[in-house]
Design an enzyme around this catalytic site. Sequence first.
Site, PDB file in Angstrom:
ATOM      1  N   LEU A 293      11.323 -20.533  -4.679  1.00 49.38           N
ATOM      2  CA  LEU A 293      10.350 -19.594  -4.092  1.00 49.38           C
ATOM      3  C   LEU A 293       9.037 -19.583  -4.899  1.00 49.38           C
ATOM      4  CD1 LEU A 293       9.694 -17.111  -2.192  1.00 49.38           C
ATOM      5  CD2 LEU A 293      10.595 -15.686  -4.046  1.00 49.38           C
TER       6      LEU A 293
ATOM      7  N   ASP B 240       0.826  -1.212   0.000  1.00 45.53           N
ATOM      8  CA  ASP B 240       0.000   0.000   0.000  1.00 45.53           C
ATOM      9  C   ASP B 240       0.861   1.263   0.000  1.00 45.53           C
ATOM     10  OD1 ASP B 240      -2.416   1.352  -0.006  1.00 45.53           O
ATOM     11  OD2 ASP B 240      -2.522   1.456   2.173  1.00 45.53           O
TER      12      ASP B 240
ATOM     13  N   HIS C 269       2.722   3.353  -8.953  1.00 44.41           N
ATOM     14  CA  HIS C 269       2.626   1.895  -9.100  1.00 44.41           C
ATOM     15  C   HIS C 269       3.877   1.342  -9.799  1.00 44.41           C
ATOM     16  CE1 HIS C 269      -1.337   1.852  -7.477  1.00 44.41           C
ATOM     17  NE2 HIS C 269      -1.877   2.522  -8.481  1.00 44.41           N
TER      18      HIS C 269
END
Length: 236
Positions: A124, A13, A30
Amino acid sequence: MSTIPTHVALIMDGNGRWGKSRGLTRSEGHYAGTKAMEDIIDASTEQGIKVLTLYAFSTENWKRPKDEVNYLMSLPIKFFNQKLPEFMRRNIKILISGDVDGLPKKTRNAVERAMRKTKNNTGLIVNFALNYSSRSEILQAIYRVLKDAKENGLAIDDLDEVTFEKYLYTRGLPDPDVVIRSGGEKRVSNFLMWQSSEARLCFVDELFPDFTKELFVKAIIEEKEDTGLSWKECAG
Ligand code: FPP
């Protein structure tokens, strides 16, 4: 004593505010967030984390201005085009949690291709929560449970947590040990509400583009204290 968590979930956020505070657009925020996200993926492999779930787009985010939504939907296309060869080299597996069918066709194709290409990788797991809502996830699980009970002989009386989890977007993944939220707000925002029932919550003030590897490592390592408390709020 400190322990490295198996599954870290991250609410990224603060991108919009970061952009605005620099006289840039929210979309530029972003873009900067995507760069920070790449660092967090690197940090996760360095730390030996097994699963990293990233909240990339919530079903609420459709309400944002069209330009911003279009930009957010274009990000996975560019990102996977660029990064897939590297993810293959690094044995990283991509998963998506969310309503993939509800994504624009080009975005859906890009994420489905990323999942397909990396499906046999064993390192991962980077799990993108995309077009995700925890309530919708639980509701679609209930619909499918009822359908299986009606049509495929699922015994409703035997329904338990282990069976129910198989109907969630996150099926097969361990629950998150820690949920981190950047950007200063202390809210869960419809994210992994079933899965994080035992998770430690960690709220960090930095806006996501300023969320560094160092802050990430600080947030994931839980210093065990003799308080007997399993929940510990942490601040950056
Ligand atoms: C919330 O910040 C963040 C988002 C809605 C998008 C997060 C996405 C990324 C960091 C990149 C995703 C990339 C890929 C490849 C999937 P906000 O804009 O709500 O911040 P604000 O609270 O400042 O408005």
